[in-house]
Design a protein around this motif. Structure first.
Motif, PDB file in Angstrom:
ATOM      1  N   PRO A 133      -4.360  91.138  40.895  1.00  0.00           N
ATOM      2  CA  PRO A 133      -3.465  90.195  41.525  1.00  0.00           C
ATOM      3  C   PRO A 133      -2.760  89.322  40.496  1.00  0.00           C
ATOM      4  O   PRO A 133      -3.320  88.987  39.465  1.00  0.00           O
ATOM      5  CB  PRO A 133      -4.356  89.361  42.423  1.00  0.00           C
ATOM      6  N   ALA A 134      -1.577  88.898  40.816  1.00  0.00           N
ATOM      7  CA  ALA A 134      -0.751  88.107  39.902  1.00  0.00           C
ATOM      8  C   ALA A 134      -1.125  86.630  39.885  1.00  0.00           C
ATOM      9  O   ALA A 134      -0.621  85.882  39.056  1.00  0.00           O
ATOM     10  CB  ALA A 134       0.714  88.255  40.273  1.00  0.00           C
ATOM     11  N   GLN A 135      -1.989  86.186  40.812  1.00  0.00           N
ATOM     12  CA  GLN A 135      -2.399  84.776  40.872  1.00  0.00           C
ATOM     13  C   GLN A 135      -1.206  83.836  41.061  1.00  0.00           C
ATOM     14  O   GLN A 135      -1.187  82.723  40.526  1.00  0.00           O
ATOM     15  CB  GLN A 135      -3.195  84.392  39.622  1.00  0.00           C
ATOM     16  N   ILE A 136      -0.234  84.277  41.813  1.00  0.00           N
ATOM     17  CA  ILE A 136       0.924  83.438  42.106  1.00  0.00           C
ATOM     18  C   ILE A 136       0.632  82.622  43.359  1.00  0.00           C
ATOM     19  O   ILE A 136       0.222  83.160  44.379  1.00  0.00           O
ATOM     20  CB  ILE A 136       2.188  84.299  42.317  1.00  0.00           C
ATOM     21  N   ARG A 137       0.825  81.327  43.248  1.00  0.00           N
ATOM     22  CA  ARG A 137       0.641  80.441  44.397  1.00  0.00           C
ATOM     23  C   ARG A 137       1.997  79.891  44.803  1.00  0.00           C
ATOM     24  O   ARG A 137       2.842  79.597  43.964  1.00  0.00           O
ATOM     25  CB  ARG A 137      -0.293  79.283  44.037  1.00  0.00           C
ATOM     26  N   VAL A 138       2.198  79.761  46.097  1.00  0.00           N
ATOM     27  CA  VAL A 138       3.457  79.224  46.611  1.00  0.00           C
ATOM     28  C   VAL A 138       3.134  78.062  47.547  1.00  0.00           C
ATOM     29  O   VAL A 138       2.446  78.245  48.550  1.00  0.00           O
ATOM     30  CB  VAL A 138       4.263  80.306  47.366  1.00  0.00           C
ATOM     31  N   ASN A 139       3.611  76.892  47.198  1.00  0.00           N
ATOM     32  CA  ASN A 139       3.414  75.685  47.994  1.00  0.00           C
ATOM     33  C   ASN A 139       4.735  74.932  48.042  1.00  0.00           C
ATOM     34  O   ASN A 139       5.657  75.219  47.281  1.00  0.00           O
ATOM     35  CB  ASN A 139       2.330  74.805  47.381  1.00  0.00           C
ATOM     36  N   ALA A 140       4.801  73.959  48.934  1.00  0.00           N
ATOM     37  CA  ALA A 140       6.026  73.171  49.069  1.00  0.00           C
ATOM     38  C   ALA A 140       5.689  71.717  49.324  1.00  0.00           C
ATOM     39  O   ALA A 140       4.609  71.395  49.820  1.00  0.00           O
ATOM     40  CB  ALA A 140       6.863  73.710  50.223  1.00  0.00           C
ATOM     41  N   VAL A 141       6.629  70.856  48.990  1.00  0.00           N
ATOM     42  CA  VAL A 141       6.530  69.436  49.309  1.00  0.00           C
ATOM     43  C   VAL A 141       7.674  69.118  50.260  1.00  0.00           C
ATOM     44  O   VAL A 141       8.823  69.475  50.003  1.00  0.00           O
ATOM     45  CB  VAL A 141       6.631  68.555  48.039  1.00  0.00           C
ATOM     46  N   ALA A 142       7.342  68.472  51.376  1.00  0.00           N
ATOM     47  CA  ALA A 142       8.342  68.078  52.367  1.00  0.00           C
ATOM     48  C   ALA A 142       8.395  66.555  52.414  1.00  0.00           C
ATOM     49  O   ALA A 142       7.625  65.919  53.128  1.00  0.00           O
ATOM     50  CB  ALA A 142       7.975  68.647  53.732  1.00  0.00           C
ATOM     51  N   PRO A 143       9.299  65.965  51.635  1.00  0.00           N
ATOM     52  CA  PRO A 143       9.365  64.503  51.623  1.00  0.00           C
ATOM     53  C   PRO A 143      10.082  63.954  52.845  1.00  0.00           C
ATOM     54  O   PRO A 143      10.990  64.573  53.387  1.00  0.00           O
ATOM     55  CB  PRO A 143      10.151  64.194  50.347  1.00  0.00           C
ATOM     56  N   GLY A 144       9.646  62.792  53.254  1.00  0.00           N
ATOM     57  CA  GLY A 144      10.339  62.058  54.306  1.00  0.00           C
ATOM     58  C   GLY A 144      11.366  61.150  53.665  1.00  0.00           C
ATOM     59  O   GLY A 144      11.867  61.450  52.580  1.00  0.00           O
ATOM     60  N   PRO A 145      11.652  60.020  54.282  1.00  0.00           N
ATOM     61  CA  PRO A 145      12.628  59.096  53.714  1.00  0.00           C
ATOM     62  C   PRO A 145      12.101  58.464  52.427  1.00  0.00           C
ATOM     63  O   PRO A 145      11.026  57.870  52.414  1.00  0.00           O
ATOM     64  CB  PRO A 145      12.822  58.050  54.806  1.00  0.00           C
ATOM     65  N   ILE A 146      12.867  58.625  51.348  1.00  0.00           N
ATOM     66  CA  ILE A 146      12.448  58.157  50.037  1.00  0.00           C
ATOM     67  C   ILE A 146      13.448  57.112  49.532  1.00  0.00           C
ATOM     68  O   ILE A 146      14.644  57.400  49.403  1.00  0.00           O
ATOM     69  CB  ILE A 146      12.345  59.335  49.037  1.00  0.00           C
ATOM     70  N   ALA A 147      12.951  55.925  49.273  1.00  0.00           N
ATOM     71  CA  ALA A 147      13.792  54.822  48.796  1.00  0.00           C
ATOM     72  C   ALA A 147      14.418  55.161  47.447  1.00  0.00           C
ATOM     73  O   ALA A 147      13.823  55.874  46.634  1.00  0.00           O
ATOM     74  CB  ALA A 147      12.959  53.544  48.673  1.00  0.00           C
ATOM     75  N   GLY A 148      15.614  54.648  47.238  1.00  0.00           N
ATOM     76  CA  GLY A 148      16.262  54.810  45.946  1.00  0.00           C
ATOM     77  C   GLY A 148      16.890  56.174  45.732  1.00  0.00           C
ATOM     78  O   GLY A 148      17.257  56.495  44.603  1.00  0.00           O
ATOM     79  N   THR A 149      17.009  56.961  46.785  1.00  0.00           N
ATOM     80  CA  THR A 149      17.652  58.269  46.656  1.00  0.00           C
ATOM     81  C   THR A 149      19.025  58.233  47.315  1.00  0.00           C
ATOM     82  O   THR A 149      19.282  57.435  48.223  1.00  0.00           O
ATOM     83  CB  THR A 149      16.810  59.377  47.310  1.00  0.00           C
ATOM     84  N   GLU A 150      19.901  59.098  46.865  1.00  0.00           N
ATOM     85  CA  GLU A 150      21.240  59.139  47.430  1.00  0.00           C
ATOM     86  C   GLU A 150      21.199  59.433  48.924  1.00  0.00           C
ATOM     87  O   GLU A 150      21.966  58.864  49.702  1.00  0.00           O
ATOM     88  CB  GLU A 150      22.082  60.182  46.713  1.00  0.00           C
ATOM     89  N   GLY A 151      20.279  60.304  49.327  1.00  0.00           N
ATOM     90  CA  GLY A 151      20.171  60.641  50.744  1.00  0.00           C
ATOM     91  C   GLY A 151      19.906  59.428  51.609  1.00  0.00           C
ATOM     92  O   GLY A 151      20.548  59.219  52.635  1.00  0.00           O
ATOM     93  N   MET A 152      18.967  58.593  51.212  1.00  0.00           N
ATOM     94  CA  MET A 152      18.657  57.406  52.013  1.00  0.00           C
ATOM     95  C   MET A 152      19.755  56.362  51.921  1.00  0.00           C
ATOM     96  O   MET A 152      20.000  55.635  52.879  1.00  0.00           O
ATOM     97  CB  MET A 152      17.307  56.812  51.613  1.00  0.00           C
ATOM     98  N   GLU A 153      20.437  56.292  50.792  1.00  0.00           N
ATOM     99  CA  GLU A 153      21.551  55.354  50.668  1.00  0.00           C
ATOM    100  C   GLU A 153      22.649  55.719  51.667  1.00  0.00           C
ATOM    101  O   GLU A 153      23.269  54.847  52.261  1.00  0.00           O
ATOM    102  CB  GLU A 153      22.118  55.355  49.245  1.00  0.00           C
ATOM    103  N   ARG A 154      22.847  57.010  51.877  1.00  0.00           N
ATOM    104  CA  ARG A 154      23.882  57.455  52.810  1.00  0.00           C
ATOM    105  C   ARG A 154      23.409  57.398  54.258  1.00  0.00           C
ATOM    106  O   ARG A 154      24.170  57.053  55.154  1.00  0.00           O
ATOM    107  CB  ARG A 154      24.306  58.875  52.484  1.00  0.00           C
ATOM    108  N   LEU A 155      22.149  57.779  54.494  1.00  0.00           N
ATOM    109  CA  LEU A 155      21.641  57.837  55.862  1.00  0.00           C
ATOM    110  C   LEU A 155      21.275  56.467  56.434  1.00  0.00           C
ATOM    111  O   LEU A 155      21.354  56.260  57.639  1.00  0.00           O
ATOM    112  CB  LEU A 155      20.409  58.748  55.934  1.00  0.00           C
ATOM    113  N   ALA A 156      20.840  55.581  55.570  1.00  0.00           N
ATOM    114  CA  ALA A 156      20.380  54.271  56.055  1.00  0.00           C
ATOM    115  C   ALA A 156      21.021  53.153  55.244  1.00  0.00           C
ATOM    116  O   ALA A 156      20.363  52.491  54.451  1.00  0.00           O
ATOM    117  CB  ALA A 156      18.865  54.195  55.964  1.00  0.00           C
ATOM    118  N   PRO A 157      22.309  52.928  55.458  1.00  0.00           N
ATOM    119  CA  PRO A 157      22.961  51.858  54.707  1.00  0.00           C
ATOM    120  C   PRO A 157      22.578  50.475  55.239  1.00  0.00           C
ATOM    121  O   PRO A 157      22.348  50.303  56.437  1.00  0.00           O
ATOM    122  CB  PRO A 157      24.449  52.137  54.929  1.00  0.00           C
TER     123      PRO A 157
END
Length: 86
Positions: free
Chosen positions: A1-25
């Motif tokens: 086996p190649a020992q490859i692991r696949v995981n993900a991070v699903a962030p919610g609203p994160i302060a100081g990001t462009e996304g939150m600046e636009r979504l929550a002015p």
């Protein structure tokens, strides 16, 4: 086996990001944060720490996981996009 692991991070609203600046002015920020069980937006560092966990030996047996980093938002069923339309 190649020992490859696949995981993900699903962030919610994160302060100081462009996304939150636009979504929550301005005043919308406090209203949205109040609906998160931890009563605040996450930080960029908290997302980074979640990623570090997934690449660390502590998670060597973890694969196929989605690590939700959202202060409990998904547990409360808060639909942020619907709130923004109010």
């Amino acid at each position: 086996p190649a020992q490859i692991r696949v995981n993900a991070v699903a962030p919610g609203p994160i302060a100081g990001t462009e996304g939150m600046e636009r979504l929550a002015p301005g005043p919308a920020r406090a209203q949205l944060a109040a609906r998160i069980p931890l009563r605040r937006f996450g930080t960029i560092d908290e997302v980074a720490q979640a990623v570090l966990f997934l690449v660390a030996p502590a998670s060597a047996y973890t694969t196929g996981a989605v690590l939700v980093v959202d202060g409990g938002q998904w547990l409360s069923g808060t639909d942020f996009l619907a709130l923004l339309a109010e």
